[in-house]
Design a protein around this motif. Sequence first.
Motif, PDB file in Angstrom:
ATOM      1  N   UNK A   1       0.851  -1.185   0.000  1.00 31.60           N
ATOM      2  CA  UNK A   1       0.000   0.000   0.000  1.00 31.60           C
ATOM      3  C   UNK A   1       0.893   1.243   0.000  1.00 31.60           C
ATOM      4  N   UNK A   2       1.672   1.391  -1.061  1.00 30.13           N
ATOM      5  CA  UNK A   2       2.549   2.552  -1.235  1.00 30.13           C
ATOM      6  C   UNK A   2       2.430   2.950  -2.700  1.00 30.13           C
ATOM      7  N   UNK A   3       2.249   4.218  -2.981  1.00 25.42           N
ATOM      8  CA  UNK A   3       1.895   4.618  -4.348  1.00 25.42           C
ATOM      9  C   UNK A   3       3.042   4.697  -5.362  1.00 25.42           C
ATOM     10  N   UNK A   4       4.303   4.521  -4.949  1.00 25.03           N
ATOM     11  CA  UNK A   4       5.380   4.759  -5.909  1.00 25.03           C
ATOM     12  C   UNK A   4       6.555   3.821  -5.651  1.00 25.03           C
ATOM     13  N   UNK A   5       6.409   2.580  -6.101  1.00 27.78           N
ATOM     14  CA  UNK A   5       7.518   1.643  -5.943  1.00 27.78           C
ATOM     15  C   UNK A   5       7.567   0.688  -7.130  1.00 27.78           C
ATOM     16  N   UNK A   6       8.728   0.097  -7.280  1.00 22.69           N
ATOM     17  CA  UNK A   6       8.926  -0.928  -8.294  1.00 22.69           C
ATOM     18  C   UNK A   6       9.503  -2.160  -7.606  1.00 22.69           C
ATOM     19  N   UNK A   7       9.287  -3.303  -8.212  1.00 23.94           N
ATOM     20  CA  UNK A   7       9.819  -4.554  -7.682  1.00 23.94           C
ATOM     21  C   UNK A   7      10.673  -5.202  -8.760  1.00 23.94           C
ATOM     22  N   UNK A   8      11.897  -5.523  -8.388  1.00 21.27           N
ATOM     23  CA  UNK A   8      12.795  -6.245  -9.284  1.00 21.27           C
ATOM     24  C   UNK A   8      13.006  -7.622  -8.672  1.00 21.27           C
ATOM     25  N   UNK A   9      12.512  -8.643  -9.356  1.00 17.27           N
ATOM     26  CA  UNK A   9      12.601 -10.018  -8.886  1.00 17.27           C
ATOM     27  C   UNK A   9      13.746 -10.678  -9.650  1.00 17.27           C
ATOM     28  N   UNK A  10      14.745 -11.132  -8.906  1.00 18.86           N
ATOM     29  CA  UNK A  10      15.922 -11.725  -9.541  1.00 18.86           C
ATOM     30  C   UNK A  10      16.054 -13.172  -9.096  1.00 18.86           C
ATOM     31  N   UNK A  11      16.040 -14.081 -10.064  1.00 24.52           N
ATOM     32  CA  UNK A  11      16.326 -15.470  -9.773  1.00 24.52           C
ATOM     33  C   UNK A  11      17.814 -15.693 -10.007  1.00 24.52           C
ATOM     34  N   UNK A  12      18.484 -16.163  -8.996  1.00 16.78           N
ATOM     35  CA  UNK A  12      19.940 -16.306  -8.987  1.00 16.78           C
ATOM     36  C   UNK A  12      20.381 -17.658  -9.546  1.00 16.78           C
TER      37      UNK A  12
END
Length: 144
Positions: free
Chosen positions: A63-74
């Motif tokens: 519930x935050x209006x300004x974020x991005x998520x980078x999902x990295x599989x190692x």
Amino acid sequence: MPSYGKINNSTIQDLEEINAYDNSGNIISNKEHPMVTVIWVNYNSREFIDIVKESLKTILSFNYPNYETIIIDNGSTDNSFEILKSVIHAYRGNISARRVLIIRLDKNYGFAGAVNIGYKLRSSSSEYVVPVSYTHLRAHETGR
């Protein structure tokens, strides 16, 4: 595949980007709240996949209006990347992140190496970076 500065293109085996767009086709931005990047690192998490899936759903629906998520599989070898990717696609309508990158690396670069790659791929407007790993979640669940 696009070039990402000093990241060798053979390092990234799979990359998918999901953006949130407004009615005019522009990526949604929010000037009132600083951009936050969550870098979520996975490696062979199949043994704890239920915890990992819930964590990922939570991160994707903050519930935050300004974020991005980078999902990295190692460089997982236990099929956990494919499971996580299917969860993301199934959950797509409930994602509140402005941008989601799903990345599969060619090998395990360690947690710090994966976070550094995510850092290089973050939005240029990002002011804060939060690294997360399923191992943090597992420690929380088990008390270790």
